[in-house]
Design a protein around this motif. Structure first.
Motif, PDB file in Angstrom:
ATOM      1  N   ILE A   1     -35.713  21.546 -67.549  1.00 48.14           N
ATOM      2  CA  ILE A   1     -36.657  21.421 -68.651  1.00 48.14           C
ATOM      3  C   ILE A   1     -37.880  22.306 -68.444  1.00 48.14           C
ATOM      4  CG2 ILE A   1     -38.192  19.826 -69.887  1.00 48.14           C
ATOM      5  CD1 ILE A   1     -36.128  17.634 -69.269  1.00 48.14           C
ATOM      6  N   GLU A   2     -38.158  23.122 -69.446  1.00 50.96           N
ATOM      7  CA  GLU A   2     -39.366  23.946 -69.431  1.00 50.96           C
ATOM      8  C   GLU A   2     -40.573  23.061 -69.805  1.00 50.96           C
ATOM      9  OE1 GLU A   2     -39.374  27.389 -68.859  1.00 50.96           O
ATOM     10  OE2 GLU A   2     -41.577  27.300 -68.910  1.00 50.96           O
ATOM     11  N   TYR A   3     -40.454  22.448 -70.970  1.00 51.07           N
ATOM     12  CA  TYR A   3     -41.461  21.454 -71.351  1.00 51.07           C
ATOM     13  C   TYR A   3     -40.884  20.505 -72.393  1.00 51.07           C
ATOM     14  CZ  TYR A   3     -42.284  24.348 -75.521  1.00 51.07           C
ATOM     15  OH  TYR A   3     -42.128  25.033 -76.682  1.00 51.07           O
ATOM     16  N   MET A   4     -41.592  19.378 -72.571  1.00 49.26           N
ATOM     17  CA  MET A   4     -41.170  18.392 -73.563  1.00 49.26           C
ATOM     18  C   MET A   4     -42.324  18.087 -74.506  1.00 49.26           C
ATOM     19  SD  MET A   4     -38.891  15.553 -71.591  1.00 49.26           S
ATOM     20  CE  MET A   4     -38.434  14.565 -73.017  1.00 49.26           C
TER      21      MET A   4
ATOM     22  N   LYS B   1     -44.980  10.251 -67.139  1.00 54.02           N
ATOM     23  CA  LYS B   1     -44.764  10.150 -65.691  1.00 54.02           C
ATOM     24  C   LYS B   1     -45.806   9.261 -64.998  1.00 54.02           C
ATOM     25  CE  LYS B   1     -46.936  14.300 -63.565  1.00 54.02           C
ATOM     26  NZ  LYS B   1     -48.254  13.899 -63.937  1.00 54.02           N
ATOM     27  N   ASP B   2     -47.010   9.194 -65.556  1.00 55.67           N
ATOM     28  CA  ASP B   2     -48.037   8.347 -64.949  1.00 55.67           C
ATOM     29  C   ASP B   2     -47.734   6.855 -65.107  1.00 55.67           C
ATOM     30  OD1 ASP B   2     -49.317  10.646 -64.353  1.00 55.67           O
ATOM     31  OD2 ASP B   2     -50.846  10.486 -65.942  1.00 55.67           O
ATOM     32  N   LYS B   3     -46.848   6.541 -66.030  1.00 57.66           N
ATOM     33  CA  LYS B   3     -46.589   5.130 -66.296  1.00 57.66           C
ATOM     34  C   LYS B   3     -45.259   4.678 -65.727  1.00 57.66           C
ATOM     35  CE  LYS B   3     -49.101   3.744 -69.627  1.00 57.66           C
ATOM     36  NZ  LYS B   3     -49.332   2.990 -70.833  1.00 57.66           N
ATOM     37  N   ALA B   4     -44.501   5.622 -65.177  1.00 56.53           N
ATOM     38  CA  ALA B   4     -43.137   5.313 -64.763  1.00 56.53           C
ATOM     39  C   ALA B   4     -43.096   4.217 -63.693  1.00 56.53           C
ATOM     40  CB  ALA B   4     -42.450   6.579 -64.256  1.00 56.53           C
ATOM     41  N   TYR B   5     -43.998   4.276 -62.717  1.00 54.31           N
ATOM     42  CA  TYR B   5     -43.954   3.293 -61.639  1.00 54.31           C
ATOM     43  C   TYR B   5     -44.204   1.889 -62.153  1.00 54.31           C
ATOM     44  CZ  TYR B   5     -43.440   6.660 -57.907  1.00 54.31           C
ATOM     45  OH  TYR B   5     -42.931   7.610 -57.076  1.00 54.31           O
ATOM     46  N   ALA B   6     -45.262   1.764 -62.929  1.00 51.59           N
ATOM     47  CA  ALA B   6     -45.615   0.443 -63.451  1.00 51.59           C
ATOM     48  C   ALA B   6     -44.500  -0.094 -64.348  1.00 51.59           C
ATOM     49  CB  ALA B   6     -46.921   0.533 -64.231  1.00 51.59           C
ATOM     50  N   ARG B   7     -43.965   0.782 -65.187  1.00 53.21           N
ATOM     51  CA  ARG B   7     -42.889   0.340 -66.088  1.00 53.21           C
ATOM     52  C   ARG B   7     -41.649  -0.053 -65.300  1.00 53.21           C
ATOM     53  NH1 ARG B   7     -42.255  -1.410 -70.528  1.00 53.21           N
ATOM     54  NH2 ARG B   7     -40.990   0.082 -71.653  1.00 53.21           N
TER      55      ARG B   7
ATOM     56  N   TYR C   1     -37.668  13.150 -79.186  1.00 52.48           N
ATOM     57  CA  TYR C   1     -38.401  14.065 -78.315  1.00 52.48           C
ATOM     58  C   TYR C   1     -37.885  15.477 -78.543  1.00 52.48           C
ATOM     59  CZ  TYR C   1     -39.664   9.770 -75.907  1.00 52.48           C
ATOM     60  OH  TYR C   1     -40.130   8.517 -75.621  1.00 52.48           O
ATOM     61  N   LYS C   2     -38.778  16.437 -78.388  1.00 51.02           N
ATOM     62  CA  LYS C   2     -38.344  17.825 -78.491  1.00 51.02           C
ATOM     63  C   LYS C   2     -38.410  18.437 -77.095  1.00 51.02           C
ATOM     64  CE  LYS C   2     -39.489  18.355 -83.301  1.00 51.02           C
ATOM     65  NZ  LYS C   2     -40.472  18.823 -84.285  1.00 51.02           N
ATOM     66  N   ILE C   3     -37.374  19.151 -76.743  1.00 53.70           N
ATOM     67  CA  ILE C   3     -37.285  19.708 -75.390  1.00 53.70           C
ATOM     68  C   ILE C   3     -37.024  21.207 -75.464  1.00 53.70           C
ATOM     69  CG2 ILE C   3     -36.008  19.648 -73.198  1.00 53.70           C
ATOM     70  CD1 ILE C   3     -35.276  16.754 -73.848  1.00 53.70           C
ATOM     71  N   LYS C   4     -37.793  21.948 -74.694  1.00 56.94           N
ATOM     72  CA  LYS C   4     -37.499  23.375 -74.525  1.00 56.94           C
ATOM     73  C   LYS C   4     -36.909  23.510 -73.131  1.00 56.94           C
ATOM     74  CE  LYS C   4     -38.288  27.961 -75.260  1.00 56.94           C
ATOM     75  NZ  LYS C   4     -39.601  28.613 -75.200  1.00 56.94           N
ATOM     76  N   THR C   5     -35.679  24.017 -73.060  1.00 61.08           N
ATOM     77  CA  THR C   5     -35.054  24.151 -71.750  1.00 61.08           C
ATOM     78  C   THR C   5     -35.420  25.498 -71.139  1.00 61.08           C
ATOM     79  OG1 THR C   5     -33.046  25.171 -72.583  1.00 61.08           O
ATOM     80  CG2 THR C   5     -33.091  22.778 -72.525  1.00 61.08           C
TER      81      THR C   5
ATOM     82  N   TYR D   1     -46.326  16.752 -83.215  1.00 60.99           N
ATOM     83  CA  TYR D   1     -45.780  16.701 -81.861  1.00 60.99           C
ATOM     84  C   TYR D   1     -46.761  17.301 -80.863  1.00 60.99           C
ATOM     85  CZ  TYR D   1     -41.231  14.742 -82.747  1.00 60.99           C
ATOM     86  OH  TYR D   1     -40.227  13.877 -83.040  1.00 60.99           O
ATOM     87  N   GLN D   2     -46.636  16.848 -79.616  1.00 60.73           N
ATOM     88  CA  GLN D   2     -47.582  17.270 -78.595  1.00 60.73           C
ATOM     89  C   GLN D   2     -46.862  17.354 -77.255  1.00 60.73           C
ATOM     90  OE1 GLN D   2     -51.495  15.301 -78.830  1.00 60.73           O
ATOM     91  NE2 GLN D   2     -51.051  14.658 -76.737  1.00 60.73           N
ATOM     92  N   ARG D   3     -47.186  18.361 -76.481  1.00 61.28           N
ATOM     93  CA  ARG D   3     -46.569  18.478 -75.163  1.00 61.28           C
ATOM     94  C   ARG D   3     -46.943  17.311 -74.275  1.00 61.28           C
ATOM     95  NH1 ARG D   3     -46.095  24.359 -72.366  1.00 61.28           N
ATOM     96  NH2 ARG D   3     -45.620  25.508 -74.286  1.00 61.28           N
ATOM     97  N   SER D   4     -45.998  16.894 -73.428  1.00 63.53           N
ATOM     98  CA  SER D   4     -46.264  15.724 -72.609  1.00 63.53           C
ATOM     99  C   SER D   4     -45.388  15.738 -71.358  1.00 63.53           C
ATOM    100  CB  SER D   4     -45.981  14.478 -73.444  1.00 63.53           C
ATOM    101  OG  SER D   4     -46.360  13.337 -72.747  1.00 63.53           O
ATOM    102  N   GLU D   5     -45.931  15.154 -70.278  1.00 62.82           N
ATOM    103  CA  GLU D   5     -45.171  15.069 -69.027  1.00 62.82           C
ATOM    104  C   GLU D   5     -44.321  13.815 -69.081  1.00 62.82           C
ATOM    105  OE1 GLU D   5     -45.388  17.073 -66.215  1.00 62.82           O
ATOM    106  OE2 GLU D   5     -46.604  18.467 -67.382  1.00 62.82           O
TER     107      GLU D   5
END
Lengths: 378, 606
Positions: free
Chosen positions: B404-407, B510-516, B380-384, B484-488
């Motif tokens: 985190i600014e974005y990932m 983040k949309d999958k975190a609960y189910a996972r 993953y690439k992270i911009k802080t 690469y693509q920005r993602s939550e």
């Protein structure tokens, strides 16, 4: 002279119980006389080998030894006396099923020196008895019990099983109370084990029978222990209780890792750092004996490490535990030298109690003994 | 011996075999070897080219190799046929492209009962990119369900090559194998290369040999290579003295020289396969060529996971084993790392999921190690917020969400070939995995090729198995990194008995975190054996608990009966129980089986 225990296996029954995985057969009565002959031949073979041993206990188990006509049992013990040193025998037990005993058999047993009768009662609930495949009723037990007492036997054991399909705690305690009221000297109170290759295991896997939940099953055990203790019985082994002085001496041979010889098909022996077991099949058993060979099917050499582990595993079955001094005397090592880590771990976990003299299971440890045993293996 | 006999370049044919798994590549290779008399079938192991057990079991080829056959054709001439084997999986696309680059042609084997698969198609495109002559072969014509005419039509329509006179064969039964040999001779062009030009040779595989050092399989394009020559690796400029060149017939046979057009092997006192990388160009150190062969790239891992010694296993043994594997596998990377839960272990990088599984299995089987593997991760690439750019592949290293600014996450372009019946199921799966539909091509009436852009971190979790189970095994998958693509994204933590188990942390959308989180907690509940005490299992994002399960306390584990005849048997049961404990890792006071670490791998998105 070294002390020895002798087990004699009688593999005949009127019918096979649904939970039974022992070497036992029904509808093979025609084999009985021949089998007794071979048992005698096996004794002959051991004569020389065991000349330095003096037999302390004899246990005639099965199967259902009491299913046989009494004279066979007399013959067995007479032949044993010819070949083995029986001068110091303290205990001779025979297993019997309610309904198979009569005055004549008991008279013969007495004459042959048998001084302990072990009754496979299992339950006094006739519905449960039927569901286990037992061939007797509670009434058979009461009648036989009276007869045994009348014949003057003063050391009687009753085997009971709890945790049966659909059994309630009340039912279980009820049976126990009735047996206690009779004043039997010894009670074996087992949790049901579904062994591989039994009818009950199969039914359980198929969902045809339900067993009590673990919680209930453990309550049956612990409430049973409390009741037995309150009634004057000593809880001396995981599943065994006796009045003072009536512990089963033969079984103590197993748990204290003393030498014993097993005679008959499927019988196990433990002597001179070796465990070995006989063929479980009449044909192989007979063939070996025909060739003048001890009919052994397999053996396990017990090295020092394994001997120590077995001493611990079997010794801890005794509720008073393992005496550290006895351990040190036997192995010339302190118990802590080998098991410090294991003892600490399980003392902390609440399964073991230790003091300067003893190591024993806590009540919780009696429920979870395997967790400790696994760590004791070499 | 004939090996050293001078053969004209015009009588050499260099070729590969392209086939889908199970379509009969290895069997055909065996038949060609047999037919040209290199080995009698008795001498031959079942499948010569796949010599690793694991490959044979899975029916796939991992290390590519080559073999040189001599064939007397119907025109009376004697030909040298160099068969260059290729690995058959999506993780090894680059290796495949390099071995194809060593050829002038490729046999395309199509199963007469199944037709073309996505994987095959991907490799056909690779071959076409290298300008190879594609020779279609229709296999398994012995089967009653064979439909050779339809398959021919399919080849013509989908790939656009003439299949009218494609040999119809059964590799299994040895039917029409001669036709294949003739097609190789007649259809595949002879190599063209200038013997007098400076040396230019392509490495298409390297492996480590205990006695010889690194052995490289090479294709010579220009010039000559012979023992005593000083050669240079053009990617690194390192130079070595050639000690041996040879060809692989029934075993390796040294020869005096390999010249333009030839395929063979090279030994040059190279100590590590990293110094003889696949795709590199070899030239004469004293008379170098100006331009290396095109297409070299250093392969980089796409998937990472932690590999740790299981309870009682030695850290050093794991390191030694990884080092040994790496000697033969330049694409495997690893470095030491420490996990609070698992102690000392290694962060390992792989080309893809299959590569990862292969390495894990080899560690267990060949080196007899008990290992614990953590959930795979991508980079993953992270911009802080402080403006820093980070690349992380271990969830543990992910900074706090507030920093985190974005990932960004890697996206792959996936092609899935499936019978039309399963289009709905495939699209549903891709949709569930955050896929973006690109387009769909009808290959024929009953089959389609679906293109999706998928986040790689969705593909590495059980995607292939899910695809197979939804299409009854009919769909096939091919993918390549797109960018690469920005993602939550959030970090999902797992707590066992109140303790955070870093080895179980994963990065998810983040949309999958609960189910996972729920899914993993449920799985762990099944995998963790009951202990003396109740064990809570929690899934958390930051300090927020999103799922919880409990492993109930064990109330009874006892041998109720133990007399003289029971002891040996009961001991065996205890020993089995103890054996099971060996495969556990102690986390706090909880013993966690290795399987539990795999629980996070299984998606179960039904």
């Amino acid at each position: 002279m070294k002390e020895l225990g002798v087990y004699i296996h009688i593999p005949f029954c009127s019918s096979k119980c649904y939970y039974c995985d022992f070497v036992s057969f029904s509808n093979q009565d025609y084999k009985i006389a021949g089998y007794i002959d071979y048992l005698k031949r096996e004794m002959d073979l051991y004569k020389e080998y065991l000349k330095d041993y003096t037999v302390k206990t004899i246990f005639i188990g099965g199967g259902t030894p009491s299913y046989l006509e009494g004279h066979f049992i007399v013959e067995i013990l007479e032949h044993l006396d010819k070949n083995f040193n029986l001068k110091q025998v303290e205990e001779i037990t025979i297993e019997a099923n309610p309904g198979t005993l009569n005055g004549k058999k008991l008279y013969q047993y007495k004459g042959a020196g048998i001084n302990r009768i072990s009754l496979g009662v299992q339950s006094l609930n006739d519905r449960l008895l039927k569901s286990l495949g037992r061939s007797h009723t509670s009434m058979d037990f009461f009648r036989n019990y009276e007869l045994i007492r009348e014949m003057g036997f003063n050391n009687i054991n009753v085997d009971l099983i709890f945790g049966l399909p659909d059994q309630t705690i009340e039912d279980c305690i009820n049976t126990l109370k009735k047996v206690i009221d009779l004043g039997v000297e010894h009670i074996s109170y087992y949790s049901l084990i579904l062994e591989e290759n039994t009818m009950m295991k199969k039914w359980y896997q198929e969902g045809r029978i339900q067993l009590p939940q673990e919680e209930i099953e453990r309550q049956m055990y612990h409430r049973g222990i409390d009741l037995l203790k309150d009634s004057g019985y000593k809880h001396y082994e995981i599943s065994n209780f006796s009045k003072e002085g009536f512990e089963c001496k033969h079984n103590l041979f197993y748990w204290k890792l003393k030498p014993y010889i097993g005679l008959g098909i499927g019988a196990h022996s433990n002597i001179s750092n070796k465990r070995f077991w006989n063929h479980s099949d009449f044909k192989y058993y007979y063939n070996s004996l025909d060739q003048g060979k001890i009919p052994i099917s397999g053996e396990e050499i017990i090295d020092k490490d394994m001997e120590i582990a077995e001493y611990m595993i079997l010794g801890l079955r005794l509720v008073k535990g393992i005496n550290k001094k006895e351990f040190a005397n036997r192995f010339k090592l302190n118990i802590e030298d080998i098991y410090k880590g294991v003892l600490d771990k399980h003392e902390k976990g609440g399964l073991l109690y230790t003091d300067h003299e003893w190591v024993r299971f806590t009540p919780k440890g009696l429920d979870l003994s395997n967790l400790v045993y696994v760590d004791l293996l070499p | 011996m004939q090996i050293d006999k001078q053969i004209k370049q015009s009588n050499v044919r260099n070729f590969s075999i392209i086939a889908h798994i199970d379509h009969g590549k290895s069997t055909l290779a065996d038949r060609l070897i047999e037919k040209t008399g290199l080995l009698t079938s008795r001498q031959m192991q079942d499948q010569i080219l796949d010599s690793m057990d694991l490959e044979r079991e899975r029916g796939i080829t991992i290390k590519l190799k080559n073999v040189r056959l001599t064939y007397k054709a119907k025109d009376g001439e004697e030909y040298i046929l160099n068969l260059i084997d290729t690995p058959g999986h999506v993780d090894f696309t680059y290796e495949v492209s390099r071995s194809l680059a060593a050829c002038e042609g490729a046999l395309l084997i199509i199963d007469a009962t199944q037709g073309i698969e996505a994987q095959t198609l991907a490799n056909v495109y690779l071959a076409l990119e290298q300008d190879l002559e594609i020779v279609p072969i229709i296999n398994k014509i012995d089967l009653p369900s064979a439909r050779p005419e339809e398959v021919k039509k399919e080849i013509e329509e989908i790939i656009g090559i003439d299949a009218s006179d494609a040999p119809l064969i059964s590799a299994k039964d040895g039917i029409n194998i001669e036709d294949v040999l003739e097609a190789i001779v007649n259809k595949i062009p002879a190599p063209k290369g200038d013997i007098n030009a400076p040396l230019k040779a392509l490495i298409f595989d390297s492996y480590y040999d205990t006695y010889k050092g690194v052995v490289s399989y090479i294709r010579v394009f220009d010039g000559v290579i012979r023992p005593g020559m000083e050669i240079r690796m053009m990617s690194s400029n390192k130079h070595y003295e050639v000690t041996e060149v040879g060809v692989t017939t029934s075993g390796q046979k040294p020869v005096k020289e390999l010249k333009a057009g030839d395929v063979g092997y090279l030994v040059a006192n190279i100590k590590n396969v990293k110094d003889a990388r696949v795709g590199d160009t070899i030239t004469d150190h004293n008379n170098p060529t100006a331009n290396p062969l095109p297409g070299y790239k250093k392969v980089v891992p796409m998937v990472y996971c932690g590999i740790y010694p299981a309870e009682g296993e030695d850290y050093n043994s794991v390191r030694d084993a990884l080092e040994k594997l790496q000697v033969n596998d330049a694409s495997l990377v690893f470095e030491p790392e420490t996990s609070a839960a698992l102690g000392f272990g290694f962060r390992c990088g792989f080309l893809g999921l299959l590569h990862m599984e292969i390495i894990q299995e080899r560690l267990e089987r060949e080196f007899d190690l008990n290992i614990v593997t953590t959930a795979p991760s991508v980079i993953y690439k992270i911009k802080t917020k402080s403006g820093e750019l980070l690349s992380i592949q271990n969830p543990t290293n992910m900074p706090d969400a507030t920093e985190i600014e974005y990932m960004e996450e890697p996206i792959v372009a996936a092609s899935i070939m499936t019978p039309t019946d399963y289009v709905g199921a495939v699209m549903e799966l891709c949709q569930n995995r955050r896929g973006v539909f690109k387009n769909m091509e009808y290959l024929e009436e009953t089959r389609v090729l679906i293109h999706y852009d998928l986040p790689l971190n969705e593909v590495i979790y059980d995607f292939f198995d899910a695809l197979k189970s939804r299409t009854r095994g009919y769909a096939s998958l091919d993918y390549e990194l797109k960018g690469y693509q920005r993602s939550e994204l959030v970090k999902l933590d797992i707590l066992i008995n109140g303790e955070l188990v870093d080895a179980l942390s994963i990065i998810v959308h983040k949309d999958k975190a609960y189910a996972r989180g729920r899914n993993i907690a449920e799985k762990l509940k099944e995998e963790i054996p009951r202990h003396q005490f109740a064990i809570p299992i929690q899934a958390a994002i930051g300090s927020k608990i999103i799922a919880r399960e409990t492993v109930k306390a064990l109330r009874k584990d006892v041998l109720a009966k133990c007399y003289g005849g029971d002891i040996t048997r009961k001991k065996k049961l205890l020993e089995k129980q103890k054996e099971g404990k060996k495969r556990m890792r102690q986390i706090g006071s909880v013993e966690v089986p290795q399987e539990a670490f795999l629980a996070v791998l299984k998606y179960d998105d039904k």
